[in-house]
Enzyme design. Structure first.
Site, mmCIF file in Angstrom:
data_model
loop_
_atom_site.group_PDB
_atom_site.id
_atom_site.type_symbol
_atom_site.label_atom_id
_atom_site.label_comp_id
_atom_site.label_asym_id
_atom_site.label_seq_id
_atom_site.Cartn_x
_atom_site.Cartn_y
_atom_site.Cartn_z
ATOM 1 N N ASP A 95 -71.645 -6.192 113.603
ATOM 2 C CA ASP A 95 -71.035 -4.765 113.577
ATOM 3 C C ASP A 95 -71.864 -4.017 112.827
ATOM 4 O O ASP A 95 -72.708 -4.423 112.123
ATOM 5 C CB ASP A 95 -69.645 -5.039 112.938
ATOM 6 C CG ASP A 95 -68.964 -3.653 113.261
ATOM 7 O OD1 ASP A 95 -68.831 -3.147 114.309
ATOM 8 O OD2 ASP A 95 -68.618 -2.970 112.183
ATOM 9 N N SER A 96 -71.484 -2.625 113.067
ATOM 10 C CA SER A 96 -72.205 -1.483 112.275
ATOM 11 C C SER A 96 -72.076 -1.714 110.695
ATOM 12 O O SER A 96 -72.487 -1.006 109.849
ATOM 13 C CB SER A 96 -71.838 -0.365 112.805
ATOM 14 O OG SER A 96 -70.627 0.165 112.389
ATOM 15 N N HIS A 103 -63.460 -0.590 113.756
ATOM 16 C CA HIS A 103 -62.895 -0.169 112.824
ATOM 17 C C HIS A 103 -61.575 0.477 112.602
ATOM 18 O O HIS A 103 -60.964 0.638 111.748
ATOM 19 C CB HIS A 103 -63.860 1.214 112.098
ATOM 20 C CG HIS A 103 -65.519 0.683 111.765
ATOM 21 N ND1 HIS A 103 -66.254 0.473 112.403
ATOM 22 C CD2 HIS A 103 -65.637 0.915 110.393
ATOM 23 C CE1 HIS A 103 -67.411 -0.128 111.710
ATOM 24 N NE2 HIS A 103 -67.055 0.589 110.562
ATOM 25 N N CYS A 163 -62.455 0.337 119.105
ATOM 26 C CA CYS A 163 -63.497 0.589 118.141
ATOM 27 C C CYS A 163 -63.026 -0.438 116.850
ATOM 28 O O CYS A 163 -61.839 -0.299 116.393
ATOM 29 C CB CYS A 163 -63.622 1.827 117.553
ATOM 30 S SG CYS A 163 -64.602 1.836 116.008
ATOM 31 N N CYS A 203 -68.779 -4.978 118.032
ATOM 32 C CA CYS A 203 -69.131 -3.644 117.909
ATOM 33 C C CYS A 203 -68.981 -3.232 119.488
ATOM 34 O O CYS A 203 -69.808 -3.046 120.286
ATOM 35 C CB CYS A 203 -70.495 -3.346 117.457
ATOM 36 S SG CYS A 203 -70.756 -1.608 117.524
ATOM 37 N N GLU A 255 -65.716 3.687 107.156
ATOM 38 C CA GLU A 255 -66.685 2.820 106.490
ATOM 39 C C GLU A 255 -66.969 3.069 105.260
ATOM 40 O O GLU A 255 -67.196 2.615 104.277
ATOM 41 C CB GLU A 255 -68.011 2.967 107.583
ATOM 42 C CG GLU A 255 -69.251 1.973 107.037
ATOM 43 C CD GLU A 255 -68.882 0.465 107.299
ATOM 44 O OE1 GLU A 255 -68.493 0.027 108.227
ATOM 45 O OE2 GLU A 255 -68.976 -0.280 106.313
HETATM 46 N N1 DGL Z 1 -66.962 -0.895 114.816
HETATM 47 C C1 DGL Z 1 -67.997 -0.425 115.857
HETATM 48 C C2 DGL Z 1 -67.201 -0.087 117.280
HETATM 49 O O1 DGL Z 1 -66.553 -0.873 117.706
HETATM 50 C C3 DGL Z 1 -68.953 0.909 115.494
HETATM 51 C C4 DGL Z 1 -68.542 2.025 115.013
HETATM 52 C C5 DGL Z 1 -69.335 2.926 114.362
HETATM 53 O O2 DGL Z 1 -70.086 2.392 113.499
HETATM 54 O O3 DGL Z 1 -69.426 4.056 114.784
HETATM 55 O O4 DGL Z 1 -67.716 0.723 118.203
#
Ligand code: DGL
Length: 256
Positions: A6-7, A180, A178, A69, A147
């Site tokens: 993931d990011s 997050h 997402c 992600c 984040e």
């Molecule tokens: N958590 C990731 C997603 O599902 C990336 C979110 C991000 O870093 O902008 O898209």
């Protein structure tokens, strides 16, 4: 051992769901915090980073990968399997399991995600192939705010503003596309109210991991976390979410 990419912290929500299903799986987690957020990056940049992330996980010993992600999913097609020599059955991404969960549903669907995910059209295409309509709403600053530990009031404002243009009666399921976003599940609950089912695709992904990689991936339940930039919010989340079995967190060099 499986890899989870993931990011940053978002993949922890997916890891948690996987752990709940298959506690003894061994996991190498990679969070590219140095390059987060991913959701505002171009397709080319996401392809480059995703490829580098997969390679780092494979080099670290992962034989199967969960790309946790959604923003990266648009860049995972075709070439990744050839360029990284990763067989298709060794990769699970977010969009396929999440969309197919709704194959037989009659719900009115809305979906929130990063601009990269929404602009790629991956979810809209997947639902169209299933003959379903979905309202797709981008929330530009949200993943970054989560984040990097922005306060709750600021996060709630971002969510309210993003959802304000769509009518509350037009959907009864909200998909958090997402990884997050489930970290602020209660904020979404306050904004949409009790009458909406809030769906976290991590459940569908964990199901897929259990169904297709189990018991081949039975291990000892170890986790090793790699992050490309040190982060107090990431360390705090790992301690909160995996208190008893949190693994070592290592800060590693940039991905690419
Ligand atoms: N958590 C990731 C997603 O599902 C990336 C979110 C991000 O870093 O902008 O898209």
């Amino acid at each position: 051992m499986i890899g989870v990419f993931d990011s940053g912290s978002g993949g922890l929500t997916v890891l948690k769901a996987i752990r709940a299903r298959v506690p003894s799986i061994d996991v190498l987690y990679l969070g590219d915090i140095r390059n987060a957020p991913y959701g505002s990056k171009s397709r080319a940049e996401l392809s480059r980073l995703t490829f580098a992330g997969m390679k780092r996980l494979i080099d670290g010993g992962a034989s199967r990968i969960v790309s946790a992600c959604n923003s990266a999913s648009a860049s995972l097609a075709v070439s990744l399997f050839d360029t990284s020599e990763l067989a298709p059955d060794r990769l699970i991404e977010m969009v396929g399991p999440a969309a197919s969960y709704f194959r037989h549903a009659t719900a009115r669907l809305a979906l929130v995600a990063t601009p990269a995910t929404i602009e790629s059209g991956v979810y809209q295409n997947a639902f169209a192939m299933l003959g379903k309509d979905v309202q797709a709403v981008a929330i530009p600053e949200l993943a970054g705010a989560i984040e990097f530990g922005k306060d709750d009031a600021a996060i709630e404002r971002v969510v309210r503003d993003a959802l304000a243009p769509i009518s509350k009666d037009s959907f009864n399921v909200l998909i958090l596309a997402c990884t997050h976003y489930p970290l602020v599940f209660e904020t979404f609950r306050r904004v949409v109210g009790d009458g909406v089912l809030i769906f976290d695709p991590a459940e569908a992904v964990a199901d897929r991991v259990e169904n297709v990689w189990w018991p081949q991936e039975a291990g000892e339940g170890r986790t090793r976390f790699l992050i490309t930039q040190d982060s107090a919010p990431f360390r705090r989340l790992v301690a909160e979410m995996f208190s008893e079995d949190a693994g070592a967190i290592e800060v590693v060099g940039p991905l690419a």
